[in-house]
Design an enzyme around this catalytic site. Structure first.
Site, PDB file in Angstrom:
ATOM      1  N   VAL A  33       3.724  27.419  27.271  1.00  0.00           N
ATOM      2  CA  VAL A  33       2.820  26.700  26.375  1.00  0.00           C
ATOM      3  C   VAL A  33       1.460  27.385  26.518  1.00  0.00           C
ATOM      4  O   VAL A  33       0.834  27.332  27.581  1.00  0.00           O
ATOM      5  CB  VAL A  33       2.730  25.195  26.714  1.00  0.00           C
ATOM      6  CG1 VAL A  33       1.717  24.511  25.809  1.00  0.00           C
ATOM      7  CG2 VAL A  33       4.099  24.541  26.583  1.00  0.00           C
ATOM      8  N   ALA A  34       1.032  28.049  25.462  1.00  0.00           N
ATOM      9  CA  ALA A  34      -0.185  28.872  25.501  1.00  0.00           C
ATOM     10  C   ALA A  34      -1.377  28.084  26.019  1.00  0.00           C
ATOM     11  O   ALA A  34      -1.590  26.934  25.639  1.00  0.00           O
ATOM     12  CB  ALA A  34      -0.475  29.423  24.105  1.00  0.00           C
ATOM     13  N   ASP A  35      -2.118  28.713  26.905  1.00  0.00           N
ATOM     14  CA  ASP A  35      -3.349  28.146  27.479  1.00  0.00           C
ATOM     15  C   ASP A  35      -3.127  26.838  28.221  1.00  0.00           C
ATOM     16  O   ASP A  35      -4.020  25.997  28.284  1.00  0.00           O
ATOM     17  CB  ASP A  35      -4.422  27.971  26.389  1.00  0.00           C
ATOM     18  CG  ASP A  35      -4.856  29.300  25.807  1.00  0.00           C
ATOM     19  OD1 ASP A  35      -4.900  30.282  26.563  1.00  0.00           O
ATOM     20  OD2 ASP A  35      -5.134  29.356  24.591  1.00  0.00           O
ATOM     21  N   ASN A  36      -1.923  26.651  28.770  1.00  0.00           N
ATOM     22  CA  ASN A  36      -1.643  25.447  29.533  1.00  0.00           C
ATOM     23  C   ASN A  36      -0.732  25.815  30.718  1.00  0.00           C
ATOM     24  O   ASN A  36       0.472  25.529  30.697  1.00  0.00           O
ATOM     25  CB  ASN A  36      -0.984  24.398  28.633  1.00  0.00           C
ATOM     26  CG  ASN A  36      -1.009  23.017  29.242  1.00  0.00           C
ATOM     27  OD1 ASN A  36      -1.077  22.874  30.457  1.00  0.00           O
ATOM     28  ND2 ASN A  36      -0.935  22.008  28.396  1.00  0.00           N
TER      29      ASN A  36
END
Length: 191
Positions: free
Chosen positions: A107-110
């Site tokens: 999950v991008a940026d997480n």
């Protein structure tokens, strides 16, 4: 002292099915870097809308665009999922669906919702170097990628091919071959 405990691997993405959930800038960025590194990858993107650049990029590869909202049925036969929406509820839902099915998910940026990170990559023919900052600083990975692109010589692929041919001519068991190759290549790292 904190350290990076990630295990680096190089995936044969052509043999895997990748799903990207989202159609915005981040999805386009992930698709761009995936296809740059693995132009033969099979990728499906699911989103109610796609950027013009994503549509153009999809035409250059094995990319299928599905213009609709995410549904867990899109996970069927997928091996890797990258989630790029700006909707935290959707991202968390996709993450949970993937975990339930043992599908690797990012999950991008997480970082807490990632089984893997997509780091910086330098490719010169058969030589590929991957860079990870343990999800802490993508900008640092980018700068290191730029550094390695400059310092790794363009002809490194010729060296790799020549060493592969030389390796085929070496006589002896595995240990003897490794010893001869180590001796032959140790000059590569001398300053």
């Amino acid at each position: 002292m904190e350290r990076n405990n990630l295990y680096p691997i190089f995936l044969k993405v052509k043999q895997l099915n990748v799903l990207i959930v989202g159609g915005g800038f981040v999805a386009e960025e992930k698709l761009t870097f995936l296809l740059k590194s693995s132009p033969d990858a099979y990728v499906t993107l699911v989103s109610p809308m796609f950027r013009e650049g994503t549509v153009s990029l999809a035409k250059k590869g094995n990319v299928k665009l599905v213009e609709t909202k995410y549904n867990k049925r899109f996970l069927k036969d997928k091996h890797i999922v990258v989630v790029t929406t700006d909707k935290p509820k959707v991202n968390k839902k996709v993450y949970k669906h993937c975990r339930k099915r043992s599908i690797l998910v990012n999950v991008a940026d997480n970082p807490p919702l990632c089984d893997f990170y997509m780091g910086g990559i330098v490719t010169k023919g058969n030589v590929k170097v991957a860079i990870s900052t343990n999800g802490k600083s993508p900008t640092t990975a980018k700068r290191l990628r730029q550094f390695f692109e400059d310092v790794i010589p363009e002809n490194v692929d010729d060296l790799v091919k020549n060493l592969n041919e030389y390796r085929k001519t070496i006589k002896g068991d595995f240990e003897e071959k490794v010893e001869k190759l180590n001796e032959f290549t140790k000059g590569l790292i001398q300053k």
